[in-house]
Design a protein around this motif. Structure first.
Motif, PDB file in Angstrom:
ATOM      1  N   GLY A 189       0.791  -1.202  -0.165  1.00 58.35           N
ATOM      2  CA  GLY A 189       0.093  -0.115   0.214  1.00 58.35           C
ATOM      3  C   GLY A 189       0.681   1.441   0.060  1.00 58.35           C
ATOM      4  O   GLY A 189       0.163   2.371   0.044  1.00 58.35           O
ATOM      5  N   GLY A 190       2.150   1.130   0.066  1.00 55.42           N
ATOM      6  CA  GLY A 190       2.658   2.426   0.143  1.00 55.42           C
ATOM      7  C   GLY A 190       3.186   3.178  -1.168  1.00 55.42           C
ATOM      8  O   GLY A 190       3.598   4.200  -1.217  1.00 55.42           O
ATOM      9  N   GLN A 191       2.888   2.487  -2.207  1.00 56.31           N
ATOM     10  CA  GLN A 191       3.258   2.884  -3.624  1.00 56.31           C
ATOM     11  C   GLN A 191       2.467   2.418  -4.660  1.00 56.31           C
ATOM     12  O   GLN A 191       1.872   1.282  -4.547  1.00 56.31           O
ATOM     13  CB  GLN A 191       4.825   2.998  -4.036  1.00 56.31           C
ATOM     14  CG  GLN A 191       5.267   1.324  -4.002  1.00 56.31           C
ATOM     15  CD  GLN A 191       6.706   1.468  -4.040  1.00 56.31           C
ATOM     16  OE1 GLN A 191       7.457   2.137  -4.556  1.00 56.31           O
ATOM     17  NE2 GLN A 191       7.399   0.374  -3.211  1.00 56.31           N
ATOM     18  N   GLY A 192       2.615   2.758  -6.071  1.00 64.76           N
ATOM     19  CA  GLY A 192       1.968   2.173  -7.206  1.00 64.76           C
ATOM     20  C   GLY A 192       0.618   1.975  -7.031  1.00 64.76           C
ATOM     21  O   GLY A 192      -0.174   2.778  -6.612  1.00 64.76           O
ATOM     22  N   LEU A 193       0.071   0.852  -7.293  1.00 63.64           N
ATOM     23  CA  LEU A 193      -1.489   0.399  -7.370  1.00 63.64           C
ATOM     24  C   LEU A 193      -1.746   0.605  -5.969  1.00 63.64           C
ATOM     25  O   LEU A 193      -3.201   0.962  -5.775  1.00 63.64           O
ATOM     26  CB  LEU A 193      -1.936  -0.665  -8.085  1.00 63.64           C
ATOM     27  CG  LEU A 193      -1.586  -1.078  -9.472  1.00 63.64           C
ATOM     28  CD1 LEU A 193      -1.966  -2.250 -10.080  1.00 63.64           C
ATOM     29  CD2 LEU A 193      -2.616   0.041 -10.211  1.00 63.64           C
ATOM     30  N   GLY A 194      -1.289   0.165  -5.017  1.00 67.05           N
ATOM     31  CA  GLY A 194      -1.530  -0.233  -3.567  1.00 67.05           C
ATOM     32  C   GLY A 194      -1.871   1.387  -3.128  1.00 67.05           C
ATOM     33  O   GLY A 194      -2.914   1.617  -2.771  1.00 67.05           O
ATOM     34  N   ARG A 195      -1.014   2.234  -3.564  1.00 64.86           N
ATOM     35  CA  ARG A 195      -1.457   3.698  -2.985  1.00 64.86           C
ATOM     36  C   ARG A 195      -2.358   4.235  -3.633  1.00 64.86           C
ATOM     37  O   ARG A 195      -3.283   5.076  -3.215  1.00 64.86           O
ATOM     38  CB  ARG A 195       0.035   4.609  -3.123  1.00 64.86           C
ATOM     39  CG  ARG A 195      -0.301   5.968  -2.600  1.00 64.86           C
ATOM     40  CD  ARG A 195       1.005   6.862  -2.700  1.00 64.86           C
ATOM     41  NE  ARG A 195       0.775   8.192  -2.365  1.00 64.86           N
ATOM     42  CZ  ARG A 195       1.468   9.123  -2.078  1.00 64.86           C
ATOM     43  NH1 ARG A 195       2.987   8.788  -1.928  1.00 64.86           N
ATOM     44  NH2 ARG A 195       1.026  10.521  -2.074  1.00 64.86           N
ATOM     45  N   ALA A 196      -2.621   4.171  -4.938  1.00 67.81           N
ATOM     46  CA  ALA A 196      -3.781   4.730  -5.680  1.00 67.81           C
ATOM     47  C   ALA A 196      -5.111   4.268  -5.372  1.00 67.81           C
ATOM     48  O   ALA A 196      -5.882   4.889  -5.136  1.00 67.81           O
ATOM     49  CB  ALA A 196      -3.547   4.215  -7.148  1.00 67.81           C
ATOM     50  N   MET A 197      -5.236   2.710  -5.052  1.00 72.47           N
ATOM     51  CA  MET A 197      -6.212   2.349  -4.310  1.00 72.47           C
ATOM     52  C   MET A 197      -6.586   2.938  -3.057  1.00 72.47           C
ATOM     53  O   MET A 197      -7.833   3.050  -2.759  1.00 72.47           O
ATOM     54  CB  MET A 197      -6.071   0.627  -4.461  1.00 72.47           C
ATOM     55  CG  MET A 197      -6.346   0.118  -5.618  1.00 72.47           C
ATOM     56  SD  MET A 197      -6.231  -1.849  -5.760  1.00 72.47           S
ATOM     57  CE  MET A 197      -4.600  -2.247  -5.238  1.00 72.47           C
ATOM     58  N   ALA A 198      -5.493   3.080  -2.200  1.00 72.89           N
ATOM     59  CA  ALA A 198      -5.667   3.501  -0.689  1.00 72.89           C
ATOM     60  C   ALA A 198      -6.214   4.882  -0.731  1.00 72.89           C
ATOM     61  O   ALA A 198      -7.363   5.337  -0.343  1.00 72.89           O
ATOM     62  CB  ALA A 198      -4.592   3.501  -0.055  1.00 72.89           C
ATOM     63  N   GLU A 199      -5.709   5.888  -1.643  1.00 69.02           N
ATOM     64  CA  GLU A 199      -6.317   7.153  -1.763  1.00 69.02           C
ATOM     65  C   GLU A 199      -7.590   7.256  -2.248  1.00 69.02           C
ATOM     66  O   GLU A 199      -8.428   7.846  -1.839  1.00 69.02           O
ATOM     67  CB  GLU A 199      -5.374   7.986  -2.620  1.00 69.02           C
ATOM     68  CG  GLU A 199      -3.993   8.222  -2.149  1.00 69.02           C
ATOM     69  CD  GLU A 199      -3.062   9.288  -2.884  1.00 69.02           C
ATOM     70  OE1 GLU A 199      -3.589  10.201  -3.416  1.00 69.02           O
ATOM     71  OE2 GLU A 199      -1.849   8.948  -2.976  1.00 69.02           O
ATOM     72  N   TYR A 200      -7.861   6.310  -3.259  1.00 75.10           N
ATOM     73  CA  TYR A 200      -9.269   6.226  -4.023  1.00 75.10           C
ATOM     74  C   TYR A 200     -10.312   6.111  -2.808  1.00 75.10           C
ATOM     75  O   TYR A 200     -11.350   6.730  -2.627  1.00 75.10           O
ATOM     76  CB  TYR A 200      -9.356   5.623  -5.148  1.00 75.10           C
ATOM     77  CG  TYR A 200     -10.583   5.274  -5.900  1.00 75.10           C
ATOM     78  CD1 TYR A 200     -10.700   6.124  -7.175  1.00 75.10           C
ATOM     79  CD2 TYR A 200     -11.686   4.713  -5.648  1.00 75.10           C
ATOM     80  CE1 TYR A 200     -11.659   6.131  -7.810  1.00 75.10           C
ATOM     81  CE2 TYR A 200     -12.622   4.746  -6.255  1.00 75.10           C
ATOM     82  CZ  TYR A 200     -12.935   5.625  -7.586  1.00 75.10           C
ATOM     83  OH  TYR A 200     -14.246   5.333  -8.505  1.00 75.10           O
ATOM     84  N   LEU A 201     -10.057   4.970  -2.121  1.00 71.24           N
ATOM     85  CA  LEU A 201     -10.805   4.312  -0.887  1.00 71.24           C
ATOM     86  C   LEU A 201     -11.044   5.406   0.063  1.00 71.24           C
ATOM     87  O   LEU A 201     -12.170   5.548   0.618  1.00 71.24           O
ATOM     88  CB  LEU A 201     -10.516   3.090  -0.739  1.00 71.24           C
ATOM     89  CG  LEU A 201     -10.614   2.155  -1.713  1.00 71.24           C
ATOM     90  CD1 LEU A 201     -10.006   0.619  -1.253  1.00 71.24           C
ATOM     91  CD2 LEU A 201     -12.190   1.836  -2.180  1.00 71.24           C
ATOM     92  N   ALA A 202      -9.675   6.107   0.355  1.00 74.49           N
ATOM     93  CA  ALA A 202     -10.072   6.867   1.445  1.00 74.49           C
ATOM     94  C   ALA A 202     -10.896   8.296   1.066  1.00 74.49           C
ATOM     95  O   ALA A 202     -11.631   8.519   1.911  1.00 74.49           O
ATOM     96  CB  ALA A 202      -8.464   7.529   1.740  1.00 74.49           C
ATOM     97  N   ALA A 203     -10.997   8.530   0.000  1.00 74.78           N
ATOM     98  CA  ALA A 203     -11.912   9.660  -0.445  1.00 74.78           C
ATOM     99  C   ALA A 203     -13.430   9.005  -0.258  1.00 74.78           C
ATOM    100  O   ALA A 203     -14.300  10.092  -0.417  1.00 74.78           O
ATOM    101  CB  ALA A 203     -11.661  10.055  -1.974  1.00 74.78           C
ATOM    102  N   LYS A 204     -13.703   7.948  -0.287  1.00 79.02           N
ATOM    103  CA  LYS A 204     -15.005   7.385   0.027  1.00 79.02           C
ATOM    104  C   LYS A 204     -15.358   7.065   1.339  1.00 79.02           C
ATOM    105  O   LYS A 204     -16.211   6.560   1.632  1.00 79.02           O
ATOM    106  CB  LYS A 204     -15.060   6.009  -1.001  1.00 79.02           C
ATOM    107  CG  LYS A 204     -15.214   6.555  -2.551  1.00 79.02           C
ATOM    108  CD  LYS A 204     -15.583   5.354  -3.429  1.00 79.02           C
ATOM    109  CE  LYS A 204     -15.575   5.808  -4.686  1.00 79.02           C
ATOM    110  NZ  LYS A 204     -16.689   6.462  -5.225  1.00 79.02           N
ATOM    111  N   GLY A 205     -14.234   7.384   2.181  1.00 80.02           N
ATOM    112  CA  GLY A 205     -14.670   7.221   3.819  1.00 80.02           C
ATOM    113  C   GLY A 205     -14.051   5.953   4.397  1.00 80.02           C
ATOM    114  O   GLY A 205     -14.417   5.484   5.308  1.00 80.02           O
ATOM    115  N   VAL A 206     -13.103   5.103   3.532  1.00 80.20           N
ATOM    116  CA  VAL A 206     -12.806   4.033   3.928  1.00 80.20           C
ATOM    117  C   VAL A 206     -11.617   4.168   5.114  1.00 80.20           C
ATOM    118  O   VAL A 206     -10.897   4.884   4.755  1.00 80.20           O
ATOM    119  CB  VAL A 206     -12.316   3.160   2.844  1.00 80.20           C
ATOM    120  CG1 VAL A 206     -11.421   1.923   3.321  1.00 80.20           C
ATOM    121  CG2 VAL A 206     -13.519   2.703   2.032  1.00 80.20           C
ATOM    122  N   LYS A 207     -11.472   3.458   5.953  1.00 83.41           N
ATOM    123  CA  LYS A 207     -10.403   3.216   7.135  1.00 83.41           C
ATOM    124  C   LYS A 207      -9.383   2.398   6.293  1.00 83.41           C
ATOM    125  O   LYS A 207      -9.654   1.220   6.245  1.00 83.41           O
ATOM    126  CB  LYS A 207     -10.915   3.222   8.349  1.00 83.41           C
ATOM    127  CG  LYS A 207     -11.856   3.990   8.904  1.00 83.41           C
ATOM    128  CD  LYS A 207     -12.273   3.902  10.157  1.00 83.41           C
ATOM    129  CE  LYS A 207     -13.461   4.745  10.881  1.00 83.41           C
ATOM    130  NZ  LYS A 207     -13.841   4.125  12.128  1.00 83.41           N
TER     131      LYS A 207
END
Length: 253
Positions: free
Chosen positions: A13-31
């Motif tokens: 989750g620190g970079q690449g696709l992992g980080r992209a998915m994390a930021e996308y989900l964070a914007a939707k209120g995911v912890k």
């Protein structure tokens, strides 16, 4: 599954696709609970998720080590009090021909170390993380979703004996786990990306990128957010389970 306030673990989750998915989900209120081997990258990703408006924590961990995984997932469960999703994204590359022949002689062979390193992270790591996530979900009574990130290389790609074999294994785990875990309200899906714009592809030579893109029917590489939106769709559609979704611009028909 509602994304708002759900707790989702992302490996790599620190970079690449992992980080992209994390930021996308964070914007939707995911912890987010982000796992990676690189503390600096993790902290940057956590900061980005918080800036997007959600809670996130970093966990430095080697997904190929059973003890590390067990401790990390316990810590995540203790920190958040629940576990609703896992994206098995962490992976490495050790590309090369199985046997390379030039000028009448064998000049290189894929070593056992190159084979095993990829298997340890890309397949065994997926198994270990999936097992621990399922353990906590079942014990907590949390209905949840596990997403395995595979690759269209799962069908076989020259120069990737190790990677292709691992991703084929990752794909095979999807229907197995979906059948085993359905009774607990846990769904399992897979995403097989094609060529996606990441730090790795950005470092490639222009002519190599042009040749790669020319072979894709949509004539472009995918964007990380297109993989992220696919993951979000899977989480939110409660009747999706046991299947792979290929996001590849029609490259593998």
């Amino acid at each position: 599954m509602k994304l708002q306030d759900s707790v989702i673990v992302i490996t790599g989750g620190g970079q690449g696709l992992g980080r992209a998915m994390a930021e996308y989900l964070a914007a939707k209120g995911v912890k987010l609970a982000l796992i990676d081997l690189m503390p600096e990258k993790l902290e940057e990703a956590v900061a980005a998720c918080k800036a997007a408006g959600s809670e996130a924590k970093a966990y430095t961990c080697n997904v190929a080590k059973e003890e590390d995984i067990e401790k990390t997932f316990k810590a995540i469960n203790d920190d958040f009090g629940q576990m609703n999703g896992l994206i098995n994204n962490a992976g490495i590359l050790r590309d090369g021909l199985m046997v390379k022949h030039r000028d009448g002689e064998i000049v290189k062979r894929m070593s056992l170390a190159e084979w095993q390193a990829v298997m340890d992270v890309n397949l065994t790591g997926v198994f270990l993380c999936g097992r621990e996530a399922a353990t906590h979900m079942v014990s907590n009574g949390d209905q949840g979703v596990i997403i395995n990130i595979a690759s269209i290389s799962r069908a076989g790609n020259m120069g990737q004996s190790n990677y292709s074999a691992a991703k084929a294994g990752v794909s095979a785990l999807v229907p197995v786990w979906a059948k085993e875990l359905a009774r607990h309200g846990i769904r399992v899906m897979g995403i097989a990306p094609g060529f996606i714009e990441t730090e790795m592809t950005a470092s490639m030579k222009a002519e190599a990128l042009e040749k790669m893109t020319a072979g894709i029917p949509l004539r472009r590489m995918g964007k990380p957010e297109e993989i992220a939106s696919t993951a979000a769709f899977i989480f939110e559609n409660d009747y999706l389970s046991g299947r792979m979704i290929e996001v590849d611009g029609a490259l593998r028909l």
